[in-house]
Design a protein around this motif. Structure first.
Motif, mmCIF file in Angstrom:
data_model
loop_
_atom_site.group_PDB
_atom_site.id
_atom_site.type_symbol
_atom_site.label_atom_id
_atom_site.label_comp_id
_atom_site.label_asym_id
_atom_site.label_seq_id
_atom_site.Cartn_x
_atom_site.Cartn_y
_atom_site.Cartn_z
ATOM 1 N N GLU A 29 -4.050 4.398 6.020
ATOM 2 C CA GLU A 29 -4.885 5.594 5.874
ATOM 3 C C GLU A 29 -3.965 6.779 5.650
ATOM 4 O O GLU A 29 -3.024 6.992 6.420
ATOM 5 C CB GLU A 29 -5.713 5.795 7.151
ATOM 6 C CG GLU A 29 -6.640 6.994 7.090
ATOM 7 C CD GLU A 29 -7.398 7.163 8.411
ATOM 8 O OE1 GLU A 29 -8.064 6.219 8.857
ATOM 9 O OE2 GLU A 29 -7.289 8.249 8.997
ATOM 10 N N GLN A 72 -4.687 -4.048 0.970
ATOM 11 C CA GLN A 72 -4.307 -5.162 0.099
ATOM 12 C C GLN A 72 -5.159 -6.354 0.498
ATOM 13 O O GLN A 72 -5.243 -6.713 1.675
ATOM 14 C CB GLN A 72 -2.826 -5.492 0.218
ATOM 15 C CG GLN A 72 -2.365 -6.551 -0.784
ATOM 16 C CD GLN A 72 -2.094 -7.903 -0.145
ATOM 17 O OE1 GLN A 72 -1.668 -7.972 0.998
ATOM 18 N NE2 GLN A 72 -2.360 -8.970 -0.877
ATOM 19 N N CYS A 122 0.826 -1.213 0.000
ATOM 20 C CA CYS A 122 0.000 0.000 0.000
ATOM 21 C C CYS A 122 0.865 1.269 0.000
ATOM 22 O O CYS A 122 0.409 2.325 -0.418
ATOM 23 C CB CYS A 122 -0.927 0.020 1.207
ATOM 24 S SG CYS A 122 -2.179 -1.264 1.172
ATOM 25 N N LEU A 148 -5.961 2.769 1.620
ATOM 26 C CA LEU A 148 -5.598 1.703 0.692
ATOM 27 C C LEU A 148 -5.478 0.399 1.464
ATOM 28 O O LEU A 148 -4.969 0.379 2.580
ATOM 29 C CB LEU A 148 -4.268 1.994 -0.004
ATOM 30 C CG LEU A 148 -4.164 3.247 -0.878
ATOM 31 C CD1 LEU A 148 -2.883 3.186 -1.714
ATOM 32 C CD2 LEU A 148 -5.364 3.394 -1.802
ATOM 33 N N ALA A 164 -7.854 9.041 2.288
ATOM 34 C CA ALA A 164 -7.873 7.848 1.431
ATOM 35 C C ALA A 164 -7.327 6.657 2.215
ATOM 36 O O ALA A 164 -6.356 6.792 2.954
ATOM 37 C CB ALA A 164 -7.024 8.081 0.177
ATOM 38 N N LEU A 173 -4.164 -2.228 6.101
ATOM 39 C CA LEU A 173 -4.551 -1.021 5.384
ATOM 40 C C LEU A 173 -3.660 0.152 5.784
ATOM 41 O O LEU A 173 -3.068 0.155 6.864
ATOM 42 C CB LEU A 173 -6.013 -0.642 5.684
ATOM 43 C CG LEU A 173 -7.062 -1.772 5.674
ATOM 44 C CD1 LEU A 173 -7.197 -2.424 7.039
ATOM 45 C CD2 LEU A 173 -8.405 -1.248 5.207
#
Ligand code: MG
Length: 382
Positions: free
Chosen positions: A249, A258, A156, A256, A254, A247
């Motif tokens: 942030e 995986q 990410c 992201l 946003a 994740l």
């Protein structure tokens, strides 16, 4: 991209899967090491023909040397053998898949030779994060995480050039076999129940760590070191399905993530092929059949180990090594039925308080704290 690898801990779960990946990618193997699984190590040596094989005990190693006399493989033993496997000139990548603090010194030695580290030994960064990261920067050694959560974050963060843009990391935890249960149901829980992990098949130490949630605590410390972020910016959520592997942030809000099926061959392979990606035998994720994805807060009342790891992060210095060493010793006692489930957290808390503390420890001071904490735990169980 890796051409030739050494695997420290080749007969464990990660080691065996790494050889599976190496075979598919057509990589060469320079060294294989095992604690005591001599028969499996022999079979691996016959298949992959490494220059060096290492066992923990001299007697077993001499025996293996006789059995491998018709192969090109030389056999060594003990900590010196492990160090040699970590520093063989022909290996460009070292996969550190041994369990526990025993992985620390060989990892540092491999870093000293500028090798890529496919890091699967979380205790290395837990005990000596700042030391290891500084050495990696000094020697230009790339550390690519194998642990599924840290691999997810690593992925990410691709393209993120300024770490200040990261608001927080969110590590997902499966919750282990005792999710949803309360203290009163867990007091007398057996090791057999603790060893039944819902999603991942792993070795006994990490599986017990998952049951106590210490595993997630260790991963919080590992993430802080790897991504150089403070404790307040590494969060944990329980995600039962192990589909979202973690994740990130960002400051604009946003997030992201995986996602993938829970198959360790995926993060192992990426650690070897990075920055490239290759076809993988791991089954693809089917969003239409993987079921609903759920997220819950961790239950710190029932699983105090996660908070103990965070407390070690707050104390810093040798507290992390003491916490980790105490946990390793306590899990060993739990697996021998000499300590109850909550005995693990109690032993870790006591050892953290009683182990002498140093703020910016040297490697020797880290190893001394590790030994002292183990001794405190073992003395209590006698
Ligand atoms: Mg993990």
């Amino acid at each position: 991209m890796t051409n030739t690898l050494s695997i420290l801990g080749s007969t464990g779960s990660i080691g065996r899967q790494t050889l599976d990946v190496a075979e598919r990618l057509g990589l060469r193997v320079a060294a294989l090491t095992a604690q005591r699984s001599a028969a499996l190590l022999e079979a691996q040596c016959r298949q992959f023909r490494p220059a060096l094989a290492v066992l923990a005990e001299e007697g077993a190693a001499r025996d293996l040397a006789v059995r491998l006399a018709d192969t090109p493989t030389r056999v060594a033993w003990g900590p010196e053998g492990l160090l040699e496997a970590a520093t063989l000139p022909e290996a460009d990548t070292v996969v550190t898949a041994v369990v526990g603090t025993v992985g620390l010194e060989p990892t540092l030695a491999a870093i000293g030779r500028g090798k890529r580290i496919a890091l699967a030994n979380k205790e290395t960064l837990v005990c000596a994060g700042p030391l290891v990261m500084a050495a990696a920067a000094r020697h230009g050694a790339e550390i690519v995480p194998v642990d599924s959560e840290h691999s997810a974050i690593f992925q990410c963060l691709q393209g993120c050039r300024d770490r200040r843009e990261v608001r927080r990391l969110i590590l997902t935890a499966s919750g282990g076999p005792f999710f949803g249960m309360k203290r009163e149901n867990l007091r007398t829980v057996t090791k057999e129940a603790a060893l039944r992990h819902p999603n991942w098949k792993m070795g006994p130490k990490i599986t017990v760590d998952c049951a106590t949630m210490m595993n997630k605590g260790l991963e919080v410390l590992e993430a802080m070191a790897l991504y150089e972020l403070p404790l307040e910016r590494v969060d944990v959520v329980v995600h039962r399905q192990s589909v979202v592997h973690s994740l990130v942030e960002f400051c604009d809000g946003a997030v992201l993530a995986q996602l993938g099926t829970p198959d360790m061959r995926l993060p192992i392979q990426l650690a070897l092929t990075y920055p490239a990606r290759r076809e993988s035998p791991a089954p693809a994720l089917d969003l239409l059949t993987c079921g609903p994805l759920t997220f819950d807060p961790p239950d710190l009342e029932t699983f105090p180990c996660l908070e103990l790891a965070r407390e070690a992060a707050r104390r810093g210095g040798t507290a992390c090594a003491a916490m980790n060493g105490a946990n390793e010793a306590a899990v060993g006692l739990f697996l021998e039925d000499r300590l109850g489930f909550y005995g693990i957290a109690e032993a870790v808390a006591r050892a953290m308080d009683e182990t002498p503390w140093t703020a910016e420890p040297t490697l020797e001071e880290i190893l001394a704290a590790d030994r002292a904490a183990r001794e405190i735990v073992r003395a209590q169980a006698r």
